[in-house]
Scaffold this active site. Structure first.
Site, PDB file in Angstrom:
ATOM      1  N   CYS A  22      31.642  36.294  49.762  1.00  0.00           N
ATOM      2  CA  CYS A  22      32.591  37.062  48.965  1.00  0.00           C
ATOM      3  C   CYS A  22      31.787  38.096  48.183  1.00  0.00           C
ATOM      4  CB  CYS A  22      33.347  36.140  48.021  1.00  0.00           C
ATOM      5  SG  CYS A  22      34.329  37.027  46.797  1.00  0.00           S
ATOM      6  N   ASP A  28      44.890  38.151  22.183  1.00  0.00           N
ATOM      7  CA  ASP A  28      44.401  38.256  23.564  1.00  0.00           C
ATOM      8  C   ASP A  28      45.203  37.301  24.451  1.00  0.00           C
ATOM      9  OD1 ASP A  28      42.906  38.547  25.854  1.00  0.00           O
ATOM     10  OD2 ASP A  28      41.077  37.634  25.052  1.00  0.00           O
ATOM     11  N   TYR A  77      45.293  33.318  20.525  1.00  0.00           N
ATOM     12  CA  TYR A  77      44.977  33.071  21.938  1.00  0.00           C
ATOM     13  C   TYR A  77      43.446  33.094  22.082  1.00  0.00           C
ATOM     14  CZ  TYR A  77      49.813  34.799  22.192  1.00  0.00           C
ATOM     15  OH  TYR A  77      51.154  35.032  21.982  1.00  0.00           O
ATOM     16  N   CYS A 116      45.119  41.719  29.481  1.00  0.00           N
ATOM     17  CA  CYS A 116      44.687  41.723  30.872  1.00  0.00           C
ATOM     18  C   CYS A 116      45.819  42.207  31.781  1.00  0.00           C
ATOM     19  CB  CYS A 116      44.190  40.343  31.293  1.00  0.00           C
ATOM     20  SG  CYS A 116      45.366  39.027  30.973  1.00  0.00           S
ATOM     21  N   CYS A 173      42.900  37.280  52.373  1.00  0.00           N
ATOM     22  CA  CYS A 173      42.631  36.711  51.055  1.00  0.00           C
ATOM     23  C   CYS A 173      43.606  37.258  50.023  1.00  0.00           C
ATOM     24  CB  CYS A 173      41.186  37.023  50.662  1.00  0.00           C
ATOM     25  SG  CYS A 173      40.812  36.748  48.931  1.00  0.00           S
TER      26      CYS A 173
HETATM   27  N1  SAH Z   1      40.350  35.237  23.714  1.00  0.00           N
HETATM   28  C1  SAH Z   1      39.841  34.293  24.679  1.00  0.00           C
HETATM   29  C2  SAH Z   1      40.911  33.734  25.601  1.00  0.00           C
HETATM   30  C3  SAH Z   1      41.831  34.726  26.245  1.00  0.00           C
HETATM   31  S1  SAH Z   1      42.775  34.100  27.601  1.00  0.00           S
HETATM   32  C4  SAH Z   1      38.700  34.882  25.461  1.00  0.00           C
HETATM   33  O1  SAH Z   1      38.462  36.080  25.436  1.00  0.00           O
HETATM   34  O2  SAH Z   1      37.989  34.111  26.121  1.00  0.00           O
HETATM   35  C5  SAH Z   1      44.276  33.630  26.888  1.00  0.00           C
HETATM   36  C6  SAH Z   1      44.226  32.299  26.188  1.00  0.00           C
HETATM   37  O3  SAH Z   1      45.531  32.064  25.665  1.00  0.00           O
HETATM   38  C7  SAH Z   1      43.885  31.106  27.067  1.00  0.00           C
HETATM   39  O4  SAH Z   1      42.816  30.393  26.491  1.00  0.00           O
HETATM   40  C8  SAH Z   1      45.176  30.250  27.044  1.00  0.00           C
HETATM   41  O5  SAH Z   1      44.915  28.866  27.064  1.00  0.00           O
HETATM   42  C9  SAH Z   1      45.784  30.672  25.738  1.00  0.00           C
HETATM   43  N2  SAH Z   1      47.256  30.543  25.599  1.00  0.00           N
HETATM   44  C10 SAH Z   1      48.206  30.687  26.548  1.00  0.00           C
HETATM   45  N3  SAH Z   1      49.436  30.567  26.016  1.00  0.00           N
HETATM   46  C11 SAH Z   1      49.263  30.350  24.680  1.00  0.00           C
HETATM   47  C12 SAH Z   1      50.160  30.154  23.592  1.00  0.00           C
HETATM   48  N4  SAH Z   1      51.473  30.170  23.750  1.00  0.00           N
HETATM   49  N5  SAH Z   1      49.628  29.964  22.367  1.00  0.00           N
HETATM   50  C13 SAH Z   1      48.287  29.949  22.177  1.00  0.00           C
HETATM   51  N6  SAH Z   1      47.394  30.135  23.173  1.00  0.00           N
HETATM   52  C14 SAH Z   1      47.867  30.335  24.412  1.00  0.00           C
END
Ligand code: SAH
Length: 378
Positions: free
Chosen positions: A86, A308, A239, A335, A9
């Site tokens: 899993c 984020d 984000y 992350c 996996c």
């Molecule tokens: N803060 C949220 C999402 C985090 S994940 C939470 O905790 O749930 C990162 C996010 O960034 C995703 O939703 C993805 O769609 C978004 N993303 C990716 N590239 C981006 C960009 N260039 N501009 C804006 N958002 C983006």
């Protein structure tokens, strides 16, 4: 507990290693990547690190004998490894996948063949709201025609009454993406809801949602505590996904501005604001970097920026605009400690210093680590 397919996996790099040891390894990695920027607090682990994933994905296929199997792609290939139990995925969702597998024959539904393009069912994606119990089943098919779909849903719900929505998603392309562009609910509303930190969130199939809700509450709470909001601040949630962090922060802020690339997620975020009766938050669709450049050019002000980004981290366009906007605090939720380290290098060279670094274990048995970092303007 033991997993006997972990090598094939590849999803869990730390299978076979005691959980305490896993945490030590992660702490060490965080320390070596981020220690130069500030003190790394002890990682927050889980009490019960099993079956924590609220999102379960299974790819469907036939084995050499023609039996229907479901599981994951063997790492780096398109061969399907059957998954029976899993250790990190939600158990109820795994049960539903087994039920679907058992139903295919009597409904004469063939699994999709990636080489020939024949057959129907490609993937099943399940999401469960841990706090609400709501369950979404997404059936990903190679063509839009799903014979006797109403009876299929009826039989599936008879076996699992807890399913609250079923979505048909059509993916007829040669792609490693699971979900295609076309989708429609064939039962229920087409999304589920889940509660985090006192707010209720609706989640559509394509919207990002943290996969470990138990640790997500700790993660978000840490981020919001670090922001030290007083009720007056203008806050940016960059984000923002379905608006989780921004909406939880909105109760303690003057105003929240969220930006996110994914259209479905932005729609969810706007509805989530309404449903939670939050009137001081607005969400925009677009690239976070471009959005920040525009904000900085217009001379807008913000006291706190939550950011984020995905695993690739942020980019210089975004970071340089943050520096221009010069918020008092930047709360970076990451992350991937490698890209976090790279972005911290930029920010600490441009008037910010790191106050706190808190790793949170969102992914037991996997070598990924989540981190919250508080930066303040010097
Ligand atoms: N803060 C949220 C999402 C985090 S994940 C939470 O905790 O749930 C990162 C996010 O960034 C995703 O939703 C993805 O769609 C978004 N993303 C990716 N590239 C981006 C960009 N260039 N501009 C804006 N958002 C983006």
């Amino acid at each position: 507990m033991k997993c006997n397919i972990s090598k094939k996996c590849g999803g869990c790099q730390f299978q076979g290693i005691p959980y305490k040891e896993q945490l030590k390894k992660k702490q060490k990695k965080e320390q070596s990547l981020l220690g130069a920027y500030g003190k790394v607090c002890p990682i927050i682990g889980m009490e019960n690190p099993y079956y924590y994933r609220n999102k379960v994905h299974a790819v469907f296929d036939r084995d050499r004998k023609g039996n229907i199997i479901s599981g994951i792609y063997e790492e780096g290939t398109h061969r399907v490894v059957p998954v029976e139990n899993c250790l990190i995925e939600d158990e109820k969702s795994q049960e539903i996948i087994r039920t679907i597998r058992g139903m295919l024959k009597s409904f004469k539904i063939r699994t999709y063949d990636e080489d020939t393009g024949y057959g129907l069912l490609r993937h099943v994606l399940i999401r469960r709201g841990f706090s609400t119990g709501e369950i979404m089943v997404v059936l990903v098919t190679g063509s839009p025609i799903f014979p006797s779909k109403n009876n299929f849903v009826k039989a599936l719900r008879k076996a699992h009454l807890e399913i609250t929505t079923v979505v048909l998603n059509v993916n007829d392309r040669q792609t490693s993406m699971v979900l295609g562009d076309r989708e429609k609910p064939i039962f229920g509303p087409g999304f589920i809801k889940d509660r985090l930190c006192g707010c209720m969130f609706r989640i559509s199939p394509k919207s990002f949602y943290q996969v470990n809700p138990v640790q997500t509450e700790i993660l978000y709470q840490t981020a919001i505590d670090y922001a030290g909001l007083t009720g007056k601040e203008t806050v940016i949630d960059a984000y923002c996904g379905i608006g989780t962090i921004g909406l939880i922060a909105a109760k303690k802020a003057g105003k929240v501005i969220g930006v996110e690339l994914n259209k479905d997620a932005v729609k969810d975020a706007r509805i989530n604001a309404k449903e939670n009766k939050i009137t001081n938050a607005a969400f925009y669709q677009g690239d976070a970097g471009r959005f920040m450049v525009e904000m900085a050019a217009k001379g807008e002000k913000a006291e706190v920026v939550f950011m984020d980004p995905p695993r690739a981290g942020s980019d210089e366009r975004f970071l340089s605009s943050v520096v221009k906007l010069s918020p008092k605090k930047v709360i970076y939720i990451s992350c991937n400690p490698e890209t976090l380290a790279r972005d911290l290098k930029y920010l600490t060279k441009h008037h910010y210093k790191v106050e706190k670094i808190q790793p949170v274990d969102m992914f037991p048995f996997c070598d990924h680590c989540e981190t919250v970092c508080e930066l303040v303007r010097k």
